[in-house]
Design an enzyme around this catalytic site. Structure first.
Site, PDB file in Angstrom:
ATOM      1  N   TYR A 105       0.828  -1.208   0.000  1.00  9.96           N
ATOM      2  CA  TYR A 105       0.000   0.000   0.000  1.00  9.96           C
ATOM      3  C   TYR A 105       0.865   1.262   0.000  1.00  9.96           C
ATOM      4  O   TYR A 105       0.607   2.213  -0.747  1.00  9.96           O
ATOM      5  CB  TYR A 105      -0.899  -0.037   1.233  1.00  9.96           C
ATOM      6  CG  TYR A 105      -1.807   1.143   1.421  1.00  9.96           C
ATOM      7  CD1 TYR A 105      -2.936   1.314   0.633  1.00  9.96           C
ATOM      8  CD2 TYR A 105      -1.550   2.082   2.421  1.00  9.96           C
ATOM      9  CE1 TYR A 105      -3.792   2.401   0.829  1.00  9.96           C
ATOM     10  CE2 TYR A 105      -2.394   3.163   2.631  1.00  9.96           C
ATOM     11  CZ  TYR A 105      -3.511   3.314   1.822  1.00  9.96           C
ATOM     12  OH  TYR A 105      -4.348   4.387   2.019  1.00  9.96           O
TER      13      TYR A 105
ATOM     14  N   LYS B 249       0.898   4.049  -2.956  1.00 11.35           N
ATOM     15  CA  LYS B 249       0.526   5.433  -2.662  1.00 11.35           C
ATOM     16  C   LYS B 249       1.677   6.396  -2.947  1.00 11.35           C
ATOM     17  O   LYS B 249       1.443   7.560  -3.333  1.00 11.35           O
ATOM     18  CB  LYS B 249       0.072   5.561  -1.210  1.00 11.35           C
ATOM     19  CG  LYS B 249      -1.289   4.915  -0.940  1.00 11.35           C
ATOM     20  CD  LYS B 249      -2.375   5.482  -1.828  1.00 11.35           C
ATOM     21  CE  LYS B 249      -3.759   5.064  -1.411  1.00 11.35           C
ATOM     22  NZ  LYS B 249      -4.804   5.570  -2.335  1.00 11.35           N
TER      23      LYS B 249
END
Length: 321
Positions: free
Chosen positions: A189, A193
């Protein structure tokens, strides 16, 4: 694709309450808008006069949003309040799904003015336990799911600009504090991001000539993705107290970035949490040592240690002890 006359964002329209709104006349696409932050953004844009395409991957056997899909429910909520909205249930991490998203906006409302990339999910593991499939799935939805809608929207805006029609387009991408600082147990993640931040900078530089502004937010709010992972900080407050983690707190900044009011703001990253907005300044050159000769490893280490002693320490990784 069909289109209506008039410049982007220039149609005569009003919000559901009948008064002028910041997003009057704009056609806005929000991905992952069936719940959480995306739903809050869609409702906030509609309240400011936008016509909204609500995307969420809740589909029937025919690949279209069913009457009880998250996208259809939010679209109906907007219409019930007097706004205009359509649901889109395609997979925006595929070329066909991303292309159909732009087609949906143009077919329903005549054009596209604002794209809010928000869709995502979590598959958290410590790195040594992180499967390749979990890495690929998160990269696909977050990073590819930003790239493909942006690519197809940008192609439409470029064609509009080349045809001599005024473009005042906006893209708001969704990063995270995990992408800015890292987050323990969220290597996939955090990497996705962080990639979105790089994509935002490149898109802003490439698309400005066509009248497109691209920015990113790093929000903190209570959603299905955060309420368990960060249960302590995401808990609802006592009755009557300000709910700092409510997703609706983030949406006003997103609406502003997605409107004509943000003219001249592009290639920037904002943190948004509760009532706080922070402009993030990103990677900048810090202390530097240079000389016109190659260093030995020992000399390079000595120089690096001196520079580190003169530099600002990095922010703490989320979850680090």
């Amino acid at each position: 694709m069909t289109r209506t006359t008039g410049t982007a964002g220039g149609a005569d329209a009003a919000g559901p309450g009948g008064t002028a709104g910041m997003a009057d006349g704009r056609v806005v696409v929000v991905t992952g808008a069936g719940r959480g932050l995306g739903r809050a953004h869609a409702l906030a844009f509609a309240a400011e006069g936008a016509r909204v395409v609500v995307n969420d991957l809740g589909v029937g056997l025919d690949g279209q949003p069913g009457p009880d899909s998250p996208a259809a429910l939010v679209a109906e909520e907007i219409r019930a309040a007097g706004g205009e909205a359509v649901a889109h249930g395609g997979d925006i991490a595929t070329t066909a799904g991303a292309a159909s998203l732009v087609e949906c906006a143009v077919s329903a409302f005549g054009r596209l003015d604002t794209l809010v990339n928000n869709a995502g999910f979590l598959r958290d593991r410590m790195l040594v336990n992180l499967d390749e499939d979990d890495w690929d799935a998160v990269m696909r939805v977050h990073l590819k799911g930003h790239f493909l809608p942006l690519k197809h929207a940008a192609a439409w805006w470029r064609a509009e600009a080349k045809a001599g029609r005024r473009v005042s387009a906006r893209v708001v991408n969704t990063s995270s504090g995990a992408g800015l600082l890292g987050s323990v147990g969220q290597g996939n993640y955090s990497a996705a991001k962080a990639g979105i931040l790089g994509l935002t900078l490149v898109a802003a530089a490439e698309m400005g000539r066509y009248g497109v502004q691209v920015n990113a937010i790093a929000p903190a709010a209570r959603t299905r993705m955060t309420e368990q992972t960060f249960a302590g900080t995401m808990a609802a407050p006592a009755e009557g107290a300000f709910d700092a983690m409510a997703p609706e707190n983030v949406s006003p900044l997103v609406v502003w970035l997605g409107s004509d009011a943000s003219a001249g703001v592009t290639g920037r990253v904002f943190e948004a949490e509760g009532g706080r907005i922070t402009v993030m300044e990103g990677w900048r050159p810090g202390p530097t040592a240079d000389r016109a000769a190659r260093r030995t490893p020992a000399e390079a280490g000595e120089a690096a240690l001196k520079l580190l002693a003169a530099s600002e320490p990095p922010g703490a990784v989320y979850g680090a002890k």
